[in-house]
Enzyme design. Structure first.
Site, short mmCIF file in Angstrom:
data_model
loop_
_atom_site.label_atom_id
_atom_site.label_comp_id
_atom_site.label_asym_id
_atom_site.label_seq_id
_atom_site.Cartn_x
_atom_site.Cartn_y
_atom_site.Cartn_z
N GLN A 53 0.84 -1.18 0.00
CA GLN A 53 0.00 0.00 0.00
C GLN A 53 0.88 1.24 0.00
OE1 GLN A 53 -2.98 0.38 3.09
NE2 GLN A 53 -3.19 2.58 2.73
N CYS A 59 -6.57 1.58 2.22
CA CYS A 59 -6.44 0.24 2.78
C CYS A 59 -7.63 -0.64 2.46
CB CYS A 59 -6.21 0.30 4.29
SG CYS A 59 -7.51 1.19 5.19
N HIS A 132 -7.86 1.03 10.00
CA HIS A 132 -7.13 0.36 8.93
C HIS A 132 -7.77 -0.99 8.62
CE1 HIS A 132 -3.75 -0.57 6.39
NE2 HIS A 132 -3.42 -1.63 7.10
N ASP A 147 -1.61 -7.36 4.82
CA ASP A 147 -1.64 -5.95 5.19
C ASP A 147 -0.63 -5.22 4.34
OD1 ASP A 147 -1.49 -3.45 6.33
OD2 ASP A 147 -1.34 -4.16 8.39
#
Length: 217
Positions: A53, A59, A132, A147
């Site tokens: 990211q 996100c 997030h 993630d």
């Protein structure tokens, strides 16, 4: 919840998305986790689709790409910006995938439009947001946390079913929501969510877990 209760959840669940609050304590643990894994190593399935990211406050989009990109065969995606990005970036590194995402005008327009359809105020791209999204997917019999803020997927161990008690993510209360998604309120028996997120968040309650699952018949 036992298997009878989980039977109300449409199967198979392809992925799980977690929205959680970022705290200073979480950031310390995240840094420690990276140091530990770089020192000791971990198994990461070569079949995983992982993307870094680099776009602020994207996100949710990254989590969706992780959910879809690791279930392309199951979902049979139709043509569109998400499928085109996944196809173009399939053989690239996580960093190269991020570059493609940054330059995709169609996806940027869709992201901006859909972000304004909810009830919450839309943050500016440069705002420091303390919530997030991460995704959980299963690959080669193991559960992975995906993630885009982390340098690599996190292997949480053996998993034979994304929702049942023999998997690290277990026992959720089911509430149907739109478009084939099913929203869950996490219980203490969910080991990863409970121990690594909820249990270490000093009583914070801004948690939502969503499963990518078939529409109810």
């Amino acid at each position: 919840l036992d298997d009878d209760a989980l039977a109300f959840v449409p199967q198979p669940a392809a992925a799980v998305l977690l929205l959680f609050p970022i705290t200073p304590e979480y950031e310390v643990r995240r840094a420690q986790e990276e140091v530990r894994i770089r020192a000791t190593g971990q198994r990461v399935s070569p079949s995983l689709y992982f993307i870094k990211q680099t776009i602020p406050n994207a996100c949710g989009t990254i989590g969706l790409l992780h959910s879809l990109g690791n279930n392309k065969d199951l979902l049979g995606l139709s043509d569109g910006p998400l499928k085109r990005i996944l196809d173009r970036s399939a053989a690239l590194s996580p960093e190269e995938r991020a570059v493609i995402l940054e330059s995709d005008a169609d996806l940027a327009a869709i992201h901006d439009e859909t972000s304004r359809t909810g009830q919450s105020a839309v943050p500016n791209p440069e705002d420091d947001v303390d919530l997030h999204f991460v995704a959980f997917v299963a690959a080669d019999g193991e559960l992975y946390e995906m993630d885009g803020r982390k340098p690599f997927p996190i292997n949480h161990g053996a998993c034979s079913d994304l929702l049942k008690a023999n998997c690290a993510l277990t026992e959720f209360v089911c509430v149907p929501v739109y478009g084939g998604l099913v929203r869950f309120g996490s219980q203490d028996s969910a080991r990863v969510v409970r121990d690594e997120f909820v249990g270490r968040s000093a009583g914070l309650v801004q948690f939502t877990v969503i499963a990518l699952a078939p529409s109810s018949p």
